[in-house]
Design an enzyme around this catalytic site. Structure first.
Site, PDB file in Angstrom:
ATOM      1  N   TYR A   1       0.827  -1.213   0.000  1.00  0.00           N
ATOM      2  CA  TYR A   1       0.000   0.000   0.000  1.00  0.00           C
ATOM      3  C   TYR A   1       0.862   1.264   0.000  1.00  0.00           C
ATOM      4  CZ  TYR A   1      -4.065  -2.854   0.058  1.00  0.00           C
ATOM      5  OH  TYR A   1      -5.037  -3.738  -0.328  1.00  0.00           O
TER       6      TYR A   1
ATOM      7  N   LYS B   1       2.642 -16.142  -0.347  1.00  0.00           N
ATOM      8  CA  LYS B   1       3.157 -16.469  -1.683  1.00  0.00           C
ATOM      9  C   LYS B   1       4.679 -16.625  -1.563  1.00  0.00           C
ATOM     10  CE  LYS B   1       2.436 -16.866  -6.208  1.00  0.00           C
ATOM     11  NZ  LYS B   1       1.610 -17.910  -6.827  1.00  0.00           N
TER      12      LYS B   1
ATOM     13  N   ASP C   1      -2.904 -18.251  -4.205  1.00  0.00           N
ATOM     14  CA  ASP C   1      -3.712 -18.601  -5.383  1.00  0.00           C
ATOM     15  C   ASP C   1      -4.517 -19.879  -5.129  1.00  0.00           C
ATOM     16  OD1 ASP C   1      -1.034 -19.355  -5.306  1.00  0.00           O
ATOM     17  OD2 ASP C   1      -0.923 -19.804  -7.430  1.00  0.00           O
TER      18      ASP C   1
ATOM     19  N   ASP D   1      -7.094  -8.201   1.763  1.00  0.00           N
ATOM     20  CA  ASP D   1      -8.118  -7.340   1.168  1.00  0.00           C
ATOM     21  C   ASP D   1      -8.926  -8.132   0.139  1.00  0.00           C
ATOM     22  OD1 ASP D   1      -9.502  -5.033   0.585  1.00  0.00           O
ATOM     23  OD2 ASP D   1      -7.977  -4.214  -0.736  1.00  0.00           O
TER      24      ASP D   1
ATOM     25  N   ASP E   1     -13.054  -9.928   0.558  1.00  0.00           N
ATOM     26  CA  ASP E   1     -14.204  -9.641  -0.308  1.00  0.00           C
ATOM     27  C   ASP E   1     -14.779 -10.946  -0.857  1.00  0.00           C
ATOM     28  OD1 ASP E   1     -13.820  -6.902   0.018  1.00  0.00           O
ATOM     29  OD2 ASP E   1     -14.113  -6.452  -2.098  1.00  0.00           O
TER      30      ASP E   1
END
Ligand code: ATP
Length: 378
Positions: free
Chosen positions: A135, A189, A222, A246, A250
């Protein structure tokens, strides 16, 4: 007589003012039923603040947030803001950084009586690191985490610190220890981001070693996106870095029924800010049809955090009662909002939650919610 707790309410952009009004109605009803020591102060952030004061987050509001006991922030439409140098400050990112709200706690669960889009019941909570990662507006002490050495080359810096990883892992495990499943999954990851996500996993393993009773596993992000759809019930407490959290939250909320149900709390050691997971939904703004459950549920999380911090059981009981009233309101098609296939508007949904509150015995015992993340004030 308990001192009053100051709640700063920032009503945002798009659907922000509509769902804030609905949430305040519920909070005021809960305050009166549970005799809660809450005092609300409303301020504008976002485009209305920019028009009046030349900034989407005036400095005086940052100071007010720092002085408040809790904050309720409605969605903000940062995509429509002018550049930062011209007053377009992201209220959400800035408050998360300035108040050191390092844990973004994002529950997602299916509700009894509401068939989930994913077809399977589940109940999980995502602990998303909130102050670093990719960010660009918050991961540098000075300057931006994104820059362009030439007009055709953009670089985005991702910040991962051991302290940042350890503290999000600690609150995730402390919370997992209060839940029946006793299970934490770290999402990463590290096969590609060997250093950054390697540090994240090393930190999670260090904390996991302090909780031998908790089952701990690691899943690559993933694969996690697929597994959440295939078998969301396989997960309980999920801990991850900022951007992965984030995106996955969702996804988890939509799988549970709607993004409009998606509550969250931004918590640090000294401050907490309730904030719906979703954005300002400009496509439905001003029509009175937005689902306010997300912000109402976020406010309930804030009450629970405040109740644990200030040792005020009534706040925690009110939080539990609001959660139950949301569950009941989303079951009936007549009080469900359109995003969930119902017909109710924002205000009608809030009224149904308030009616539900009246049905709950105000002296009932609270269920453990997010209190493990709230440190008593010393
Ligand atoms: P941002 O970039 O700020 O997250 P966005 O426009 O990409 O904003 P959202 O604002 O979260 O994303 O909206 C995504 C979709 O979900 C839109 O179709 C929106 O109408 C819908 N949506 C979001 N929140 C709600 C809500 N509370 N009630 C009903 N629909 C919602």
């Amino acid at each position: 007589m308990t001192n009053e707790l100051d709640i700063l309410v920032l009503d945002g952009d798009g659907i922000g003012p509509e769902i804030t009004r609905a949430t305040l109605d519920v909070l005021e009803a809960a305050s009166s039923r549970y005799c809660l020591p809450l005092r609300f102060t409303m301020e504008a952030v976002g485009l209305p603040a920019f028009e009046r004061e030349g900034s989407t987050l005036p400095e005086r509001i940052v100071a007010q947030a720092q002085a408040a006991d809790g904050i309720l922030l409605a969605p903000v439409d940062t995509a429509s803001y002018p550049p930062r140098e011209e007053g377009g400050v992201n209220p959400s990112g800035t408050l998360r950084r300035k108040l050191d709200l390092f844990a973004n706690i994002r529950p997602a669960r299916t509700r009894p009586g509401v068939p989930p889009p994913c077809g399977k019941p589940f109940d999980c909570v995502i602990f998303r690191e909130n102050t670093e990662g990719f960010y660009a507006d918050r991961n540098m002490a000075v300057g931006s985490g994104e820059f362009m050495p030439t007009p055709d080359l953009a670089l985005s810096v991702r910040k991962i610190s051991r302290d940042g990883c350890l503290r999000i892992a600690r609150v995730a495990f402390a919370h997992a220890a209060t839940r029946p499943a006793q299970h934490v999954t770290a999402v990463h990851k590290a096969n590609v981001l060997k250093l950054g996500d390697g540090l994240f996993l090393a930190s999670c393993r260090e904390v996991a070693a302090q909780y031998p009773q908790i089952r701990y596993d690691e899943v690559i992000v993933d694969a996690m996106a697929a597994l959440l759809i295939r078998d969301p019930g396989a997960f309980d407490t999920i801990v991850t870095t900022n951007m992965f959290g984030d995106i996955l939250s969702d996804q988890a909320s939509e799988l549970s029924g709607s993004l409009g149900l998606a509550a969250s709390l931004n918590a640090g050691d000294a401050h907490a800010m309730a904030q719906a997971q979703h954005g300002s939904a400009p496509d439905i703004a001003g029509r009175g049809i937005a689902n306010p459950a997300s912000l109402i549920g976020s406010a309930a999380m804030l009450l629970d955090w405040l109740g644990a911090r200030h040792a005020i059981p009534a706040l925690r009981r009110a939080a539990t009662a609001i959660e139950k009233a949301i569950d009941d309101a989303v079951v009936a098609p007549g009080t469900r909002t359109r995003d969930m296939g119902g017909e109710a508007g924002t205000d009608a949904f809030a009224r149904a939650v308030i009616a539900g509150l009246e049905q709950v015995d105000p002296s009932g015992a609270p269920a453990p919610a997010i209190s493990a993340c709230s440190r008593p004030r010393t």
